[in-house]
Design an enzyme around this catalytic site. Sequence first.
Site, PDB file in Angstrom:
ATOM      1  N   THR A 123       0.841  -1.205   0.000  1.00 50.26           N
ATOM      2  CA  THR A 123       0.000   0.000   0.000  1.00 50.26           C
ATOM      3  C   THR A 123       0.872   1.248   0.000  1.00 50.26           C
ATOM      4  O   THR A 123       2.027   1.209   0.478  1.00 50.26           O
ATOM      5  CB  THR A 123      -0.908   0.022   1.253  1.00 50.26           C
ATOM      6  OG1 THR A 123      -1.512   1.311   1.371  1.00 50.26           O
ATOM      7  CG2 THR A 123      -0.137  -0.244   2.544  1.00 50.26           C
ATOM      8  N   ASP A 124       0.310   2.371  -0.463  1.00 48.56           N
ATOM      9  CA  ASP A 124       1.055   3.638  -0.389  1.00 48.56           C
ATOM     10  C   ASP A 124       1.263   4.083   1.058  1.00 48.56           C
ATOM     11  O   ASP A 124       2.123   4.921   1.345  1.00 48.56           O
ATOM     12  CB  ASP A 124       0.355   4.746  -1.196  1.00 48.56           C
ATOM     13  CG  ASP A 124      -1.061   5.084  -0.738  1.00 48.56           C
ATOM     14  OD1 ASP A 124      -1.559   4.449   0.220  1.00 48.56           O
ATOM     15  OD2 ASP A 124      -1.664   5.992  -1.333  1.00 48.56           O
ATOM     16  N   GLU A 125       0.445   3.528   1.972  1.00 48.60           N
ATOM     17  CA  GLU A 125       0.537   3.963   3.374  1.00 48.60           C
ATOM     18  C   GLU A 125       1.877   3.621   4.018  1.00 48.60           C
ATOM     19  O   GLU A 125       2.223   4.170   5.063  1.00 48.60           O
ATOM     20  CB  GLU A 125      -0.592   3.342   4.201  1.00 48.60           C
ATOM     21  CG  GLU A 125      -1.959   3.833   3.801  1.00 48.60           C
ATOM     22  CD  GLU A 125      -2.987   3.693   4.912  1.00 48.60           C
ATOM     23  OE1 GLU A 125      -2.607   3.494   6.070  1.00 48.60           O
ATOM     24  OE2 GLU A 125      -4.178   3.779   4.596  1.00 48.60           O
ATOM     25  N   TYR A 147      -1.961  -0.579  11.018  1.00 52.75           N
ATOM     26  CA  TYR A 147      -2.177  -1.278   9.749  1.00 52.75           C
ATOM     27  C   TYR A 147      -0.977  -1.090   8.829  1.00 52.75           C
ATOM     28  O   TYR A 147      -0.409  -2.069   8.313  1.00 52.75           O
ATOM     29  CB  TYR A 147      -3.457  -0.756   9.072  1.00 52.75           C
ATOM     30  CG  TYR A 147      -3.511  -1.013   7.585  1.00 52.75           C
ATOM     31  CD1 TYR A 147      -3.773  -2.288   7.074  1.00 52.75           C
ATOM     32  CD2 TYR A 147      -3.275   0.030   6.667  1.00 52.75           C
ATOM     33  CE1 TYR A 147      -3.805  -2.517   5.705  1.00 52.75           C
ATOM     34  CE2 TYR A 147      -3.310  -0.186   5.307  1.00 52.75           C
ATOM     35  CZ  TYR A 147      -3.574  -1.457   4.825  1.00 52.75           C
ATOM     36  OH  TYR A 147      -3.584  -1.690   3.466  1.00 52.75           O
ATOM     37  N   LYS A 151       1.936  -3.695   7.173  1.00 50.66           N
ATOM     38  CA  LYS A 151       2.169  -3.812   5.729  1.00 50.66           C
ATOM     39  C   LYS A 151       3.637  -3.526   5.407  1.00 50.66           C
ATOM     40  O   LYS A 151       4.247  -4.208   4.575  1.00 50.66           O
ATOM     41  CB  LYS A 151       1.263  -2.861   4.954  1.00 50.66           C
ATOM     42  CG  LYS A 151      -0.231  -3.125   5.082  1.00 50.66           C
ATOM     43  CD  LYS A 151      -0.698  -4.415   4.436  1.00 50.66           C
ATOM     44  CE  LYS A 151      -0.674  -4.368   2.929  1.00 50.66           C
ATOM     45  NZ  LYS A 151      -1.264  -5.617   2.341  1.00 50.66           N
TER      46      LYS A 151
HETATM   47  P1  NAD Z   1     -10.636  -6.391   1.848  1.00 49.32           P
HETATM   48  O1  NAD Z   1     -10.636  -6.155   3.312  1.00 49.32           O
HETATM   49  O2  NAD Z   1     -11.803  -5.977   1.041  1.00 49.32           O
HETATM   50  O3  NAD Z   1     -10.407  -7.944   1.539  1.00 49.32           O
HETATM   51  C1  NAD Z   1      -9.462  -8.700   2.234  1.00 49.32           C
HETATM   52  C2  NAD Z   1      -9.759 -10.179   1.944  1.00 49.32           C
HETATM   53  O4  NAD Z   1      -8.772 -10.962   2.632  1.00 49.32           O
HETATM   54  C3  NAD Z   1     -11.125 -10.631   2.445  1.00 49.32           C
HETATM   55  O5  NAD Z   1     -11.758 -11.413   1.485  1.00 49.32           O
HETATM   56  C4  NAD Z   1     -10.793 -11.455   3.682  1.00 49.32           C
HETATM   57  O6  NAD Z   1     -11.734 -12.472   3.949  1.00 49.32           O
HETATM   58  C5  NAD Z   1      -9.427 -12.017   3.314  1.00 49.32           C
HETATM   59  N1  NAD Z   1      -8.622 -12.372   4.501  1.00 49.32           N
HETATM   60  C6  NAD Z   1      -8.405 -11.598   5.592  1.00 49.32           C
HETATM   61  N2  NAD Z   1      -7.631 -12.264   6.466  1.00 49.32           N
HETATM   62  C7  NAD Z   1      -7.340 -13.466   5.897  1.00 49.32           C
HETATM   63  C8  NAD Z   1      -6.594 -14.586   6.309  1.00 49.32           C
HETATM   64  N3  NAD Z   1      -5.969 -14.612   7.500  1.00 49.32           N
HETATM   65  N4  NAD Z   1      -6.492 -15.649   5.490  1.00 49.32           N
HETATM   66  C9  NAD Z   1      -7.120 -15.637   4.276  1.00 49.32           C
HETATM   67  N5  NAD Z   1      -7.865 -14.610   3.844  1.00 49.32           N
HETATM   68  C10 NAD Z   1      -7.981 -13.538   4.654  1.00 49.32           C
HETATM   69  O7  NAD Z   1      -9.301  -5.709   1.333  1.00 49.32           O
HETATM   70  P2  NAD Z   1      -8.999  -4.986  -0.055  1.00 49.32           P
HETATM   71  O8  NAD Z   1      -9.386  -3.574   0.042  1.00 49.32           O
HETATM   72  O9  NAD Z   1      -9.509  -5.821  -1.150  1.00 49.32           O
HETATM   73  O10 NAD Z   1      -7.399  -5.029  -0.042  1.00 49.32           O
HETATM   74  C11 NAD Z   1      -6.692  -6.091  -0.649  1.00 49.32           C
HETATM   75  C12 NAD Z   1      -5.195  -5.836  -0.476  1.00 49.32           C
HETATM   76  O11 NAD Z   1      -4.844  -4.592  -1.077  1.00 49.32           O
HETATM   77  C13 NAD Z   1      -4.747  -5.741   0.985  1.00 49.32           C
HETATM   78  O12 NAD Z   1      -3.494  -6.348   1.089  1.00 49.32           O
HETATM   79  C14 NAD Z   1      -4.644  -4.243   1.230  1.00 49.32           C
HETATM   80  O13 NAD Z   1      -3.676  -3.977   2.238  1.00 49.32           O
HETATM   81  C15 NAD Z   1      -4.198  -3.760  -0.131  1.00 49.32           C
HETATM   82  N6  NAD Z   1      -4.572  -2.370  -0.472  1.00 49.32           N
HETATM   83  C16 NAD Z   1      -5.882  -1.975  -0.450  1.00 49.32           C
HETATM   84  C17 NAD Z   1      -6.201  -0.684  -0.859  1.00 49.32           C
HETATM   85  C18 NAD Z   1      -7.623  -0.185  -0.851  1.00 49.32           C
HETATM   86  O14 NAD Z   1      -7.839   1.019  -1.083  1.00 49.32           O
HETATM   87  N7  NAD Z   1      -8.618  -1.018  -0.629  1.00 49.32           N
HETATM   88  C19 NAD Z   1      -5.205   0.190  -1.268  1.00 49.32           C
HETATM   89  C20 NAD Z   1      -3.874  -0.231  -1.237  1.00 49.32           C
HETATM   90  C21 NAD Z   1      -3.582  -1.522  -0.852  1.00 49.32           C
HETATM   91  O1  DAU Z   2      -4.001   4.435   0.811  1.00 47.51           O
HETATM   92  C1  DAU Z   2      -4.244   3.058   0.672  1.00 47.51           C
HETATM   93  C2  DAU Z   2      -5.101   2.594   1.808  1.00 47.51           C
HETATM   94  O2  DAU Z   2      -6.386   3.166   1.582  1.00 47.51           O
HETATM   95  C3  DAU Z   2      -5.218   1.083   1.898  1.00 47.51           C
HETATM   96  O3  DAU Z   2      -3.952   0.547   2.186  1.00 47.51           O
HETATM   97  C4  DAU Z   2      -6.217   0.677   2.981  1.00 47.51           C
HETATM   98  O4  DAU Z   2      -6.401  -0.728   2.952  1.00 47.51           O
HETATM   99  C5  DAU Z   2      -7.530   1.369   2.702  1.00 47.51           C
HETATM  100  O5  DAU Z   2      -8.435   1.101   3.756  1.00 47.51           O
HETATM  101  C6  DAU Z   2      -7.349   2.877   2.556  1.00 47.51           C
HETATM  102  O6  DAU Z   2      -6.985   3.503   3.802  1.00 47.51           O
HETATM  103  P1  DAU Z   2      -7.617   4.906   4.260  1.00 47.51           P
HETATM  104  O7  DAU Z   2      -7.486   5.010   5.717  1.00 47.51           O
HETATM  105  O8  DAU Z   2      -7.083   6.019   3.436  1.00 47.51           O
HETATM  106  O9  DAU Z   2      -9.142   4.661   3.789  1.00 47.51           O
HETATM  107  P2  DAU Z   2     -10.541   4.949   4.500  1.00 47.51           P
HETATM  108  O10 DAU Z   2     -11.578   4.666   3.469  1.00 47.51           O
HETATM  109  O11 DAU Z   2     -10.665   4.302   5.823  1.00 47.51           O
HETATM  110  O12 DAU Z   2     -10.500   6.521   4.737  1.00 47.51           O
HETATM  111  C7  DAU Z   2     -10.323   7.416   3.649  1.00 47.51           C
HETATM  112  C8  DAU Z   2     -10.269   8.824   4.220  1.00 47.51           C
HETATM  113  O13 DAU Z   2     -11.569   9.160   4.753  1.00 47.51           O
HETATM  114  C9  DAU Z   2      -9.298   8.982   5.377  1.00 47.51           C
HETATM  115  O14 DAU Z   2      -8.687  10.271   5.312  1.00 47.51           O
HETATM  116  C10 DAU Z   2     -10.171   8.886   6.606  1.00 47.51           C
HETATM  117  C11 DAU Z   2     -11.491   9.491   6.142  1.00 47.51           C
HETATM  118  N1  DAU Z   2     -12.700   8.964   6.806  1.00 47.51           N
HETATM  119  C12 DAU Z   2     -12.935   7.627   6.730  1.00 47.51           C
HETATM  120  C13 DAU Z   2     -14.017   7.063   7.365  1.00 47.51           C
HETATM  121  C14 DAU Z   2     -14.281   5.571   7.283  1.00 47.51           C
HETATM  122  C15 DAU Z   2     -13.566   9.810   7.494  1.00 47.51           C
HETATM  123  O15 DAU Z   2     -13.347  11.043   7.543  1.00 47.51           O
HETATM  124  N2  DAU Z   2     -14.632   9.244   8.142  1.00 47.51           N
HETATM  125  C16 DAU Z   2     -14.895   7.912   8.107  1.00 47.51           C
HETATM  126  O16 DAU Z   2     -15.902   7.471   8.746  1.00 47.51           O
END
Ligand code: NAD
Ligand code: DAU
Length: 331
Positions: A123-125, A147, A151
């Site tokens: 992730t970019d985080e 988190y 990562k």
């Molecule tokens: P998500 O939470 O929607 O899905 C995660 C999946 O992993 C789920 O299906 C869950 O059941 C499965 N899982 C969790 N723990 C597990 C375990 N112990 N064994 C097997 N399966 C398990 O997440 P997402 O948003 O689809 O993210 C996918 C990947 O991309 C993650 O690694 C996340 O860190 C990364 N990522 C997400 C974002 C975003 O904006 N969503 C951005 C950057 C990176």
């Molecule tokens: O940047 C990549 C990451 O993006 C991924 O690695 C993570 O898996 C994904 O969850 C996401 O993280 P963020 O923390 O950026 O996403 P989130 O949707 O939780 O929040 C987006 C922004 O909105 C953040 O600045 C927090 C804000 N927010 C979020 C929620 C849920 C609010 O202000 N109120 C809220 O209730």
Amino acid sequence: MRLLVTGGAGFIGSNFVRHVLAERRDVHVRVLDKLTYAGSRDNLADVLDDARLEFVEGDICDQATVESAADGADAIVHLAAESHVDRSIISAEAAVQTNFVGSFRVFEAARAAGVQRLLHVSTDEVYGACLGEPFVETDPLEPRNPYSATKAGADHLAHSYFVTHGLPVVIARPSNNYGPWQYPEKLIPFFVWRALRDEHLPVYGDGMQVRDWLHVEDHCRALLLLLERGAPGEAYNIHGGDERPNLATIRIILDELGKPEGLIRHVEDRPGHDVRYAMDASKLGALGWEPRVEWESGIRATVRWFAEHRDWMERATARGKAYFEEWYAGR
Ligand code: NAD
Ligand code: DAU
């Protein structure tokens, strides 16, 4: 190609599985997913009867399970994770176990299976908050919440397996994804869900935090490209190129739903809240990738998708009821 996709029943995983089945005829995809609150067979319903797809329910933290799932695989796309920052603030336990220990088990299974590629999705985080120029892949990792720390730990471990064991690891670092099937705890679907019910939208702090939004379809194209053409040992940033303050995003959601801005309520900020994420993705651009989905039409279509899938949102949010009650009490 025989592919193992961990976390294939989650948001990005289910979109990626659909993408690879559509783009590559000669592929066998095995999904390994624990089906936590975030994962569901629902997310794969339209492809579950494809003979090229096999679904295995199991935990990546269990070595025997992940080794058996990786057996015979040519490549692994590792997406399984505890993906929500807010949950990792309440307790980092699950994130440490799955994102760090679980990733370790996936890397070990990849070695045992002798895979040709392991695409580790980070992730970019991991870079921390961006206060200056957009991050490049050689910048130091300075994660600031539990988190992102788990990562970043997995990124370091992945790289060590490349250097020490010659495991052909490619690391992807995507920005904030949006699109269909995202679990409604993340900003966009959660606020759609609340607004549809005329509930207030809890904006953390001043709402001026900046996120760089990447449509999940653009992300899946980048992942397939990196799986096939990424250089082992290298990390690649994947961005949407659309940096937006949260309030601007929220206003589009309200406008698309025809709901009043009066639903916005500023609440206590998230501890350790990163004020901005921004990355340079020219390294991936050199492989011929660029984002295609235009932000405003992409988010409006996404908002409509969630509004049209209220039953799915109902089932998904029901699985997270205890979390929503705990985290948003008083917010
Ligand atoms: P998500 O939470 O929607 O899905 C995660 C999946 O992993 C789920 O299906 C869950 O059941 C499965 N899982 C969790 N723990 C597990 C375990 N112990 N064994 C097997 N399966 C398990 O997440 P997402 O948003 O689809 O993210 C996918 C990947 O991309 C993650 O690694 C996340 O860190 C990364 N990522 C997400 C974002 C975003 O904006 N969503 C951005 C950057 C990176
Ligand atoms: O940047 C990549 C990451 O993006 C991924 O690695 C993570 O898996 C994904 O969850 C996401 O993280 P963020 O923390 O950026 O996403 P989130 O949707 O939780 O929040 C987006 C922004 O909105 C953040 O600045 C927090 C804000 N927010 C979020 C929620 C849920 C609010 O202000 N109120 C809220 O209730």
